[in-house]
Design a protein around this motif. Structure first.
Motif, mmCIF file in Angstrom:
data_model
loop_
_atom_site.group_PDB
_atom_site.id
_atom_site.type_symbol
_atom_site.label_atom_id
_atom_site.label_comp_id
_atom_site.label_asym_id
_atom_site.label_seq_id
_atom_site.Cartn_x
_atom_site.Cartn_y
_atom_site.Cartn_z
ATOM 1 N N ILE A 92 0.838 -1.198 0.000
ATOM 2 C CA ILE A 92 0.000 0.000 0.000
ATOM 3 C C ILE A 92 0.872 1.247 0.000
ATOM 4 N N THR A 93 0.635 2.108 -0.983
ATOM 5 C CA THR A 93 1.378 3.361 -1.061
ATOM 6 C C THR A 93 0.822 4.381 -0.079
ATOM 7 N N ALA A 94 -0.509 4.534 -0.047
ATOM 8 C CA ALA A 94 -1.164 5.496 0.843
ATOM 9 C C ALA A 94 -2.478 4.916 1.329
ATOM 10 N N ALA A 95 -2.836 5.229 2.572
ATOM 11 C CA ALA A 95 -4.052 4.684 3.178
ATOM 12 C C ALA A 95 -4.762 5.754 3.991
ATOM 13 N N HIS A 96 -6.069 5.583 4.161
ATOM 14 C CA HIS A 96 -6.769 6.316 5.209
ATOM 15 C C HIS A 96 -6.211 5.821 6.544
ATOM 16 N N TYR A 97 -6.173 6.707 7.517
ATOM 17 C CA TYR A 97 -5.559 6.374 8.805
ATOM 18 C C TYR A 97 -6.545 6.690 9.918
ATOM 19 N N PHE A 98 -6.846 5.692 10.758
ATOM 20 C CA PHE A 98 -7.759 5.845 11.884
ATOM 21 C C PHE A 98 -6.996 5.410 13.136
ATOM 22 N N GLY A 99 -6.653 6.374 13.987
ATOM 23 C CA GLY A 99 -5.879 6.068 15.176
ATOM 24 C C GLY A 99 -6.588 6.498 16.443
ATOM 25 N N TYR A 100 -6.454 5.680 17.471
ATOM 26 C CA TYR A 100 -7.026 5.984 18.782
ATOM 27 C C TYR A 100 -5.912 6.279 19.776
ATOM 28 N N SER A 101 -6.033 7.384 20.522
ATOM 29 C CA SER A 101 -5.106 7.746 21.594
ATOM 30 C C SER A 101 -3.675 7.823 21.050
ATOM 31 N N PHE A 102 -2.763 6.965 21.520
ATOM 32 C CA PHE A 102 -1.404 7.027 20.989
ATOM 33 C C PHE A 102 -1.386 6.734 19.491
ATOM 34 N N GLY A 103 -2.291 5.893 19.028
ATOM 35 C CA GLY A 103 -2.388 5.649 17.596
ATOM 36 C C GLY A 103 -2.707 6.914 16.829
ATOM 37 N N ALA A 104 -3.522 7.797 17.417
ATOM 38 C CA ALA A 104 -3.812 9.079 16.785
ATOM 39 C C ALA A 104 -2.594 9.990 16.821
ATOM 40 N N ARG A 105 -1.866 9.953 17.928
ATOM 41 C CA ARG A 105 -0.653 10.770 18.017
ATOM 42 C C ARG A 105 0.357 10.363 16.947
ATOM 43 N N ILE A 106 0.459 9.072 16.701
ATOM 44 C CA ILE A 106 1.309 8.597 15.602
ATOM 45 C C ILE A 106 0.835 9.194 14.286
ATOM 46 N N GLY A 107 -0.482 9.244 14.092
ATOM 47 C CA GLY A 107 -1.030 9.781 12.849
ATOM 48 C C GLY A 107 -0.638 11.230 12.606
ATOM 49 N N PHE A 108 -0.662 12.047 13.666
ATOM 50 C CA PHE A 108 -0.211 13.432 13.509
ATOM 51 C C PHE A 108 1.244 13.471 13.041
ATOM 52 N N SER A 109 2.079 12.652 13.665
ATOM 53 C CA SER A 109 3.503 12.648 13.311
ATOM 54 C C SER A 109 3.734 12.085 11.918
ATOM 55 N N LEU A 110 2.965 11.049 11.547
ATOM 56 C CA LEU A 110 3.102 10.467 10.214
ATOM 57 C C LEU A 110 2.706 11.483 9.144
ATOM 58 N N GLY A 111 1.601 12.183 9.391
ATOM 59 C CA GLY A 111 1.143 13.169 8.427
ATOM 60 C C GLY A 111 2.108 14.326 8.263
ATOM 61 N N ALA A 112 2.802 14.676 9.343
ATOM 62 C CA ALA A 112 3.794 15.750 9.261
ATOM 63 C C ALA A 112 5.065 15.288 8.550
ATOM 64 N N ALA A 113 5.429 14.017 8.762
ATOM 65 C CA ALA A 113 6.696 13.514 8.225
ATOM 66 C C ALA A 113 6.583 12.999 6.804
ATOM 67 N N VAL A 114 5.542 12.216 6.518
ATOM 68 C CA VAL A 114 5.387 11.602 5.191
ATOM 69 C C VAL A 114 3.918 11.688 4.756
#
Length: 268
Positions: A92-114
């Protein structure tokens, strides 16, 4: 179950591919002390699997993934490589991302980085930053001592005593399956790590849905601030929900998540 490997330190990650193989990919990322099993146990796999290809993963230190005992193993840089390793393993090149709690915090960092790896972002009980004492605030003051002396049962007992009720069976099972020493290392690093800046939030172009319970004061305040500064974000406040019950029961959450994903998905 399938595995992926972090290219930097070789940590093994367990992930699962479910749902509609022809649908848009949706990556589900759990929170602290949980596992990928919560998405099925709380009904999200059933609700979303007909339309989306669901990729769920156990974060390092959780579930069936490898559980290092060193704090240095849990830096955000390594976790972001874990997420990308799972996406790569799934093709998968790109995906929708659904994160809960720390999983959501990862999403913020992922979106900022890549950002090119995310089609959209759903943050449930998440934040783009972390304040000192946040782990104790979410669970209870002596969580580290409880883990050291009494393991996962002591941790669960302490949390239930603080919140004044038993946790749901899905959460209980996920908590008790953890390695207490790995979780201590993970919490120690989580408490020290920095989030992303408001400058990065202002540059966050990924369509975002922010979900936070009305009783989850810190996450709700951070979500409100994020909605103010992010260029393409909307906030839904979930009435009478605290941090631990943000996702359950799922119906009000899905009532917001499903149309959000549909707006940002490819047509059937």
């Amino acid at each position: 179950m399938q595995t992926a490997t972090n290219p930097t330190d070789g940590v093994s990650l367990v992930w699962q591919d479910q749902g509609n193989p022809d649908g848009d990919p949706l990556l589900l990322v759990h929170g602290s002390a949980l596992s990928k099993a919560v998405w099925r146990g709380m009904g999200y796999v059933k609700a979303l699997g007909e339309r989306y290809r669901l990729i769920s993963m156990d974060l390092r230190g959780h579930g069936r993934s490898e559980k290092p005992h060193q704090q240095s193993a849990y830096t955000m840089d390594r976790v972001l490589l874990d997420v990308q390793a799972v996406l790569d393993a799934a093709g998968i090149t790109a995906a929708h991302y659904f994160g809960y709690s720390f999983g959501a915090r990862i999403g913020f960092s992922l979106g900022a980085a890549v950002p090119d790896r995310m089609l959209s972002f759903i943050s449930a009980a998440g934040t783009y930053r972390i304040a000192a004492g946040s782990i104790a605030e979410l669970f209870f003051a002596d969580y580290d001592a409880a883990l050291a002396k009494h393991g996962m049962q002591g941790f669960l007992d302490g949390w239930q005593e603080r919140i004044g009720h038993q946790v749901d069976p899905v959460t209980r099972m996920a908590f008790l399956a953890n390695d207490a020493e790995a979780l201590r290392a993970y919490f120690a690093q989580t408490e020290e790590a920095e989030g992303i800046s408001e400058t990065q939030l202002r540059q966050f172009q990924i369509p975002t849905l922010l979900l936070a319970g009305s009783l989850d004061a810190r996450r709700l305040a951070d979500s409100r601030r994020a909605a103010e500064v992010m260029p393409d974000a909307e906030l839904l406040e979930l009435p009478d929900r605290d941090h631990g019950d943000t996702l359950f029961p799922p119906a009000p959450v899905l009532a917001a998540v499903e149309p959000f994903l549909a707006r940002h998905s490819h047509p059937d």
